[in-house]
Write a protein that holds these residues in place. Structure first.
Motif, PDB file in Angstrom:
ATOM      1  N   ARG A 188      27.053  -2.693  17.658  1.00  0.00           N
ATOM      2  CA  ARG A 188      26.042  -3.600  17.086  1.00  0.00           C
ATOM      3  C   ARG A 188      24.886  -3.814  18.055  1.00  0.00           C
ATOM      4  O   ARG A 188      23.756  -4.036  17.631  1.00  0.00           O
ATOM      5  CB  ARG A 188      26.706  -4.932  16.727  1.00  0.00           C
ATOM      6  CG  ARG A 188      27.644  -4.830  15.532  1.00  0.00           C
ATOM      7  CD  ARG A 188      28.302  -6.147  15.213  1.00  0.00           C
ATOM      8  NE  ARG A 188      27.317  -7.148  14.831  1.00  0.00           N
ATOM      9  CZ  ARG A 188      27.621  -8.431  14.630  1.00  0.00           C
ATOM     10  NH1 ARG A 188      28.857  -8.862  14.790  1.00  0.00           N
ATOM     11  NH2 ARG A 188      26.690  -9.290  14.278  1.00  0.00           N
ATOM     12  N   GLU A 206      23.785   1.649  11.032  1.00  0.00           N
ATOM     13  CA  GLU A 206      24.390   0.536  10.305  1.00  0.00           C
ATOM     14  C   GLU A 206      25.647   0.986   9.581  1.00  0.00           C
ATOM     15  O   GLU A 206      26.649   0.269   9.528  1.00  0.00           O
ATOM     16  CB  GLU A 206      23.391  -0.028   9.280  1.00  0.00           C
ATOM     17  CG  GLU A 206      22.857  -1.405   9.647  1.00  0.00           C
ATOM     18  CD  GLU A 206      21.918  -1.935   8.580  1.00  0.00           C
ATOM     19  OE1 GLU A 206      22.389  -2.227   7.469  1.00  0.00           O
ATOM     20  OE2 GLU A 206      20.717  -2.035   8.867  1.00  0.00           O
ATOM     21  N   CYS A 228      28.549   1.300  11.955  1.00  0.00           N
ATOM     22  CA  CYS A 228      29.052  -0.048  12.299  1.00  0.00           C
ATOM     23  C   CYS A 228      29.901  -0.602  11.168  1.00  0.00           C
ATOM     24  O   CYS A 228      30.971  -1.183  11.391  1.00  0.00           O
ATOM     25  CB  CYS A 228      27.882  -0.992  12.575  1.00  0.00           C
ATOM     26  SG  CYS A 228      27.092  -0.726  14.178  1.00  0.00           S
TER      27      CYS A 228
END
Length: 253
Positions: free
Chosen positions: A190, A198, A201
């Protein structure tokens, strides 16, 4: 409002979840002796784990499939994995020799999780082959036939993959460490938006959620119950498959 278009994958996932829910009802599993030492509450928790994490509803499945696709590619890229492993070893140095085993246990859990769900993919191929319609998807024998038309060796292997998942989850102390490593790695990802997307993650976060769900299931049981759970799942799954074959064979006579 226009009617929603028929989606074969959604129909198959919904049907398989219904079958799974049926075979893991308390009254159903009580036919198998390994469940004699397992409480009704644990049977309910096992069924919920299946339905919430391993075979979730269609909308959740799409999200998980995409996330695990990204996670799988990341876990198999030594170059992109290196910063995460370095960080984990640095921050979790106290674990010493347990680290490699914990990483392997976590990876084995995800591999088994992904493999255990491939039956639905085979069913979808069969559905496309016969041109499954919305009306046909409401017929139980038609849907069961999607399973029996898959070569038996594939179904047996996928049941074994499901058992591998529960064998992996039974390594509770190692998976606690895996979860700790993954949490630290997720925090790193992050922060390092220059290295990780993204989607990657999200994949790690959902993988961590699945692992923690399995840990919570096993942590609610005494260790001596673990082999009974695995043996019970094996009996339930093979019994269900034999019953499906018999039902379809009888309907086709």
């Amino acid at each position: 409002m226009p009617q929603k278009a028929f989606d074969r994958k959604e129909a198959i996932i919904s049907f398989y979840r219904e079958e799974l829910c049926r075979r893991y009802q308390v009254a159903s599993v009580r036919r198998f002796t390994p469940f004699d030492v397992i409480s009704d509450e644990t049977v309910d928790a096992l069924r919920d784990y299946f339905l919430d994490h391993v075979y979730p509803p269609y909308e959740r499945r799409e999200q998980l499939d995409d996330a695990f696709d990204h996670l799988g590619r990341l876990l198999r890229s030594p170059k992109r994995l290196r910063p995460m492993v370095t960080m984990a070893i640095t921050s979790l140095w106290r674990l010493g020799r347990q680290l490699p085993a914990a990483v392997s246990a976590g990876r084995a859990t995800f591999d088994a999780y992904i493999e255990s769900r491939k039956l639905e993919g085979y069913m979808l191929k069969e559905a496309e082959k016969i041109g499954l319609t919305a009306a046909a998807a409401r017929d139980r024998i038609t849907m069961l036939s999607l399973i029996t038309d898959i070569p038996e060796k594939h179904v047996h292997r996928l049941i074994r993959d499901l058992l591998s998942l529960f064998h992996a989850l039974a390594k509770v102390s190692l998976l606690r460490t895996s979860a700790e490593i993954m949490q630290r790695v997720h925090e790193l990802m992050r922060r390092r938006t220059d290295l990780y997307t993204e989607s990657e993650c999200a994949g790690l976060a959902l993988g961590l959620e699945v692992l923690r769900g399995g840990l919570a299931l096993y942590e609610s049981m005494e260790p001596e119950v673990f082999p009974h759970i695995i043996q019970g799942i094996e009996l339930v799954e093979f019994d269900w498959y034999d019953a499906v074959r018999a039902e379809v064979a009888a309907a086709r006579k």
